[in-house]
Design a protein around this motif. Structure first.
Motif, PDB file in Angstrom:
ATOM      1  N   GLU A 315       0.833  -1.206   0.000  1.00  0.00           N
ATOM      2  CA  GLU A 315       0.000   0.000   0.000  1.00  0.00           C
ATOM      3  C   GLU A 315       0.871   1.262   0.000  1.00  0.00           C
ATOM      4  N   ILE A 318       2.388   2.201  -3.452  1.00  0.00           N
ATOM      5  CA  ILE A 318       1.498   2.547  -4.566  1.00  0.00           C
ATOM      6  C   ILE A 318       1.693   3.997  -4.987  1.00  0.00           C
ATOM      7  N   THR A 322       2.278   5.218  -8.880  1.00  0.00           N
ATOM      8  CA  THR A 322       1.418   6.155  -9.605  1.00  0.00           C
ATOM      9  C   THR A 322       2.179   7.413 -10.022  1.00  0.00           C
ATOM     10  N   VAL A 378      -2.093  -4.792  -9.916  1.00  0.00           N
ATOM     11  CA  VAL A 378      -1.145  -3.676  -9.815  1.00  0.00           C
ATOM     12  C   VAL A 378       0.207  -4.074 -10.407  1.00  0.00           C
ATOM     13  N   LEU A 399      -6.964  -1.356  -7.795  1.00  0.00           N
ATOM     14  CA  LEU A 399      -7.370  -0.434  -6.732  1.00  0.00           C
ATOM     15  C   LEU A 399      -8.796  -0.699  -6.266  1.00  0.00           C
ATOM     16  N   TYR A 461       5.277  -6.409  -6.363  1.00  0.00           N
ATOM     17  CA  TYR A 461       3.849  -6.714  -6.222  1.00  0.00           C
ATOM     18  C   TYR A 461       3.548  -8.182  -6.502  1.00  0.00           C
TER      19      TYR A 461
END
Length: 480
Positions: A315, A318, A322, A378, A399, A461
């Motif tokens: 988490e 992430i 992005t 992801v 997500l 991931y």
């Protein structure tokens, strides 16, 4: 005939006395046990408001951290202070992992977040056990006063050392969350416990939606160059904390009666039980557990720790993905978390509140089953040419699954743990579980960040997804 008549009068007199005594006893019992379903619902509602006030104050600092660190860098970046010492440590870690320079502030904020979680790990089981001995309300008020003090110190934190002290006190005082869960457990039964925990999760969702937005507004209006370190948001957070103290003081009743409290004996070995991860995983500090309860809680604690250890790390990274891969701005990232929070809030305010004890178990199992696929999506998003769909599609698919699983996982596993706790040990059980979660959240992001910059996003991931299958399978096999 007269004796019979006299015996009849005597019998009637005795019946009236017995009736009057019964009425007096019933009135006294009603005074001693005023808790009804209506009262229970009111208590849970008050706990929801208390947690919401706390989380609104807690989360508003999140978007402010970059500007705060910029301020302290300008003020102390060239002098030998606590800020420069921590900055050098973060830069060493950054060079070790190969993280780009633009993520130095994120790693710096992650270090502060790990410290905050580690302090929760130390205090949550101790405060939970104290609440079992002395009551929920006194310990909850102490925690809330500590949080208010931390916000007050932040409002005067013109130096980084004072800012860290404020965060340190806030971390030590953050056991209020596990205490709130204990209050919800006290005020609910087997049928309504999962609903109460869902309300706790709903408070988190709303807090993490509204709080950062308020913080972002303050960030836009805060001019670092003029020497501001966040007095206005700090005072706003302080006002919310003081309102929370007033709410608990005047409206939240004590939910653990004196006859249900457990005596507390402190010793060196007992202290080790509270801070040793091995003892925490085995719930050694919790007394009055049956063999079955002890086995279930130990297995559930291990599942909870493994899940949050991997989940919190993935988490945390992430935002790296992005920004680095999809070039998301801070506003786009804010919208992304807004969508995630909105999905969670809808689910926790709707479906999760209708769950009973068995429903909570099923929901927890489904949530953990959904978590690995969410991070597989992801991982596909992190590859230049993913199969079938575009990287952006895979990102948002992951997500959405992430939001669906997160809405149920922690709150439902907490409800499962509370169901195994006797009334005199609920504070210790929930404090221990919260402590395991805090330790996972302190260590998980550090490991995931290292792997992210050493091995790449897709590898991180993918490996994380594989490991997350383990707690899902363990929970499926757990017999409560």
């Amino acid at each position: 005939m007269e004796p019979v008549h006299g015996n009849g009068e005597l019998r009637q007199r005795r019946e009236r006395e017995i009736t009057n005594s019964t009425n007096i006893i019933s009135k006294n019992e009603s005074k001693l046990k005023p808790v009804t379903k209506t009262t229970n619902g009111k208590v849970i509602g008050l706990v929801f408001v208390s947690l919401l006030l706390d989380l609104l104050a807690f989360t508003m600092i999140l978007p402010l951290l970059p500007s705060l660190l910029d301020y302290y860098d300008k003020q102390e970046g060239k002098s030998n202070t606590l800020y420069t010492s921590l900055l050098h440590a973060v830069q060493s870690f950054q060079k070790l992992t190969g993280a780009p320079d633009r993520f130095a502030s994120v790693l710096f904020g992650g270090a502060l977040g790990s410290m905050y979680s580690f302090l929760q790990f130390l205090t949550s089981p101790i405060v939970g056990s104290l609440s079992d001995a002395y009551g929920r309300k006194p310990m909850l008020l102490i925690c809330l006063l500590g949080i208010a003090l931390s916000h007050g110190l932040w409002s005067y934190a013109s130096t980084f050392s004072l800012f860290v002290l404020a965060r340190f006190i806030g971390g030590l005082s953050k056991a209020n969350v596990s205490l709130s869960m204990a209050v919800v457990t006290d005020a609910s039964d087997e049928k309504t416990r999962a609903r109460g925990m869902a309300l706790v999760g709903l408070a988190f969702s709303i807090g993490f939606i509204v709080g950062p937005l308020a913080g972002a507004w303050f960030a836009m209006s805060t001019d670092v160059s003029s020497g501001l370190w966040g007095e206005r948001p700090a005072m706003y957070a302080l006002s919310l904390s003081l309102a929370n103290v007033a709410l608990v003081t005047f409206f939240v009743p004590e939910t653990l009666s004196k006859d249900k409290r457990a005596p507390l004996s402190l010793s060196l070995s007992k202290a080790v039980d509270f801070v040793s991860p091995w003892h925490l995983l085995n719930f050694t500090a919790v007394k009055n557990l049956s063999n079955h309860q002890s086995k279930v809680l130990s297995k559930l604690g291990l599942i909870y720790f493994i899940y949050l250890f991997i989940y919190s790390g993935l988490e945390f990274t992430i935002t790296f993905l992005t920004h680095h891969t999809f070039q998301y701005t801070a506003m786009q990232q804010g919208k992304m978390f807004l969508v995630i929070g909105a999905i969670m809030a809808v689910l926790q305010g709707g479906a999760a509140r209708r769950l009973g004890s068995k429903g909570a178990e099923r929901a927890a199992r489904v949530a953990l089953i959904l978590t690995p696929p969410s991070f597989v999506c992801v991982a596909f998003a992190a590859t230049p040419k993913p199969p079938v769909f575009t990287p952006l599609f895979w990102l948002w698919a992951g997500l959405v699954l992430f939001a669906l699983s997160t809405a149920f996982a922690v709150s439902c596993m907490t409800a499962m743990a509370a169901a195994q706790a006797p009334s005199e040990a609920r504070g210790a059980v929930l404090g221990t579980l919260r402590s395991l979660g805090a330790l996972a959240r302190a260590a998980g992001p550090l490991l995931a960040s290292t792997m992210y910059w050493c091995s790449g996003a897709a590898t991180t991931y993918t490996i994380g997804s594989v490991i997350l299958v383990l707690p899902a399978v363990m929970l499926l096999r757990l017999k409560t």
